[in-house]
Design a protein around this motif. Structure first.
Motif, PDB file in Angstrom:
ATOM      1  N   GLY A  69      49.901  37.630  37.969  1.00 11.91           N
ATOM      2  CA  GLY A  69      48.867  38.360  37.243  1.00 11.91           C
ATOM      3  C   GLY A  69      47.453  37.935  37.586  1.00 11.91           C
ATOM      4  O   GLY A  69      47.221  36.925  38.265  1.00 11.91           O
ATOM      5  N   ASP A  70      46.472  38.712  37.116  1.00 11.65           N
ATOM      6  CA  ASP A  70      45.055  38.544  37.454  1.00 11.65           C
ATOM      7  C   ASP A  70      44.848  38.589  38.962  1.00 11.65           C
ATOM      8  O   ASP A  70      44.161  37.738  39.542  1.00 11.65           O
ATOM      9  CB  ASP A  70      44.492  37.250  36.866  1.00 11.65           C
ATOM     10  N   LEU A  71      45.410  39.609  39.596  1.00 13.55           N
ATOM     11  CA  LEU A  71      45.135  39.829  41.010  1.00 13.55           C
ATOM     12  C   LEU A  71      43.685  40.262  41.204  1.00 13.55           C
ATOM     13  O   LEU A  71      43.068  39.968  42.218  1.00 13.55           O
ATOM     14  CB  LEU A  71      46.072  40.890  41.593  1.00 13.55           C
ATOM     15  N   TYR A  72      43.152  40.987  40.228  1.00 15.75           N
ATOM     16  CA  TYR A  72      41.766  41.438  40.320  1.00 15.75           C
ATOM     17  C   TYR A  72      41.095  41.300  38.968  1.00 15.75           C
ATOM     18  O   TYR A  72      41.736  41.025  37.940  1.00 15.75           O
ATOM     19  CB  TYR A  72      41.691  42.878  40.834  1.00 15.75           C
ATOM     20  N   ASP A  73      39.769  41.479  38.947  1.00 17.79           N
ATOM     21  CA  ASP A  73      39.002  41.420  37.710  1.00 17.79           C
ATOM     22  C   ASP A  73      37.792  42.347  37.849  1.00 17.79           C
ATOM     23  O   ASP A  73      37.697  43.090  38.827  1.00 17.79           O
ATOM     24  CB  ASP A  73      38.596  39.977  37.364  1.00 17.79           C
ATOM     25  N   ARG A  74      36.860  42.286  36.933  1.00 15.46           N
ATOM     26  CA  ARG A  74      35.744  43.238  36.952  1.00 15.46           C
ATOM     27  C   ARG A  74      34.775  42.993  38.115  1.00 15.46           C
ATOM     28  O   ARG A  74      33.938  43.840  38.410  1.00 15.46           O
ATOM     29  CB  ARG A  74      34.986  43.199  35.632  1.00 15.46           C
ATOM     30  N   ARG A  75      34.871  41.844  38.780  1.00 18.46           N
ATOM     31  CA  ARG A  75      34.026  41.576  39.938  1.00 18.46           C
ATOM     32  C   ARG A  75      34.662  42.092  41.226  1.00 18.46           C
ATOM     33  O   ARG A  75      34.032  42.035  42.286  1.00 18.46           O
ATOM     34  CB  ARG A  75      33.756  40.072  40.045  1.00 18.46           C
ATOM     35  N   THR A  76      35.889  42.583  41.166  1.00 20.51           N
ATOM     36  CA  THR A  76      36.555  43.155  42.336  1.00 20.51           C
ATOM     37  C   THR A  76      35.819  44.424  42.752  1.00 20.51           C
ATOM     38  O   THR A  76      35.552  45.291  41.923  1.00 20.51           O
ATOM     39  CB  THR A  76      38.025  43.471  42.013  1.00 20.51           C
ATOM     40  N   ARG A  77      35.518  44.538  44.021  1.00 25.50           N
ATOM     41  CA  ARG A  77      34.691  45.658  44.460  1.00 25.50           C
ATOM     42  C   ARG A  77      35.490  46.947  44.587  1.00 25.50           C
ATOM     43  O   ARG A  77      34.976  48.046  44.339  1.00 25.50           O
ATOM     44  CB  ARG A  77      34.017  45.326  45.789  1.00 25.50           C
ATOM     45  N   SER A  78      36.762  46.836  45.012  1.00 22.43           N
ATOM     46  CA  SER A  78      37.573  48.029  45.225  1.00 22.43           C
ATOM     47  C   SER A  78      39.047  47.675  45.119  1.00 22.43           C
ATOM     48  O   SER A  78      39.464  46.603  45.579  1.00 22.43           O
ATOM     49  CB  SER A  78      37.285  48.627  46.608  1.00 22.43           C
TER      50      SER A  78
END
Length: 246
Positions: free
Chosen positions: A76-85
């Motif tokens: 989990g948490d592969l991405y977050d709100r700072r992920t661009r795409s």
């Protein structure tokens, strides 16, 4: 830090050598935690959590080259709100040759209902497009292993948990006291994120007082990875890690 947290941390340092867990230096600043399971899975397996991908990354590819796993479990948490795409998630997973199985963490969900950046269904599609099976309160037989994947929940009101699954993945260790699963892998805590020299954490985001490493309750155990990714504030004296199950 709460008194019970200090007691748990001290207990972990004493118990770890007795529980068949060893730590040694790994590639590119990561450390490898190895769990010697009494009944082996029969498949070389790596557990990696909290990648927090903000662009394309070769982290998993590097680990795959080093460990030669047949199966990689993602906590989990592969991405977050700072992920661009979300394309960066797909591209990062696509270069991995091992079978991939993933669960979702708080940040995938928060990107949807809290920050309004990525819809959860779009995130799941991006992970699946990269070749991973996403388990959301599901059990699947993969490469002969019964894998249970539990989705992120605020209330830990999980139903129909299979206590006999070969391995259970859930993002937060705080779920451990509320489920009957016997062998549980989790992440979420980042090993405290900010630690004293030598790695002693000053803080944990676990409401149950978990930090990292091995915890045992009767015939059940939990192992918490410090994860591979970065958040704000940055890690201080807190190494990244991944877990090899043998």
């Amino acid at each position: 830090m709460r008194r019970r947290d200090l007691v748990k941390l001290a207990g972990l340092s004493v118990l770890a050598p007795l529980l068949g867990i060893s730590t040694h230096g790994a590639i590119n600043g990561y450390r490898t935690e190895r769990i010697e399971m009494r009944a082996g899975l029969g498949v070389r397996t790596v557990f990696a959590s909290d990648l927090h991908l903000h662009g394309f990354s070769n982290k998993l590819a590097i680990i795959e080259e080093s460990e030669k796993p047949d199966l990689i479990l993602l906590g989990g948490d592969l991405y977050d709100r700072r992920t661009r795409s979300l394309n960066d998630i797909t591209d990062t997973l696509s270069v991995v040759k091992a079978r991939l199985v993933a669960v979702l963490g708080n940040h995938e969900h928060w990107c949807d209902y809290k920050y309004g950046k990525f819809k959860i269904n779009d995130g799941v599609k991006a992970i699946e497009k990269g070749g991973a099976i996403v388990l959301r309160d599901e059990v699947a037989k993969i490469m002969g292993i019964t894998i249970q994947g539990l989705d992120w929940r605020e209330d830990f009101n999980y139903k129909d948990v299979d206590p006999n699954a070969d391995i259970t993945i859930v993002h937060t260790p705080d779920a451990f006291p509320f489920i009957k699963a016997k062998k549980v892998l989790a992440g979420h805590t980042h090993g405290g994120q900010i630690c004293l020299p030598g790695g002693t954490p000053l803080y944990t985001n676990s409401h149950e007082g978990y930090f990292y490493g091995y915890y045992k309750s009767s015939d059940r155990w939990l192992f918490i990875s410090k994860g591979l990714g970065e958040m704000v504030p940055p890690r201080i004296y807190c190494e990244r890690d991944y877990v090899v199950l043998a």
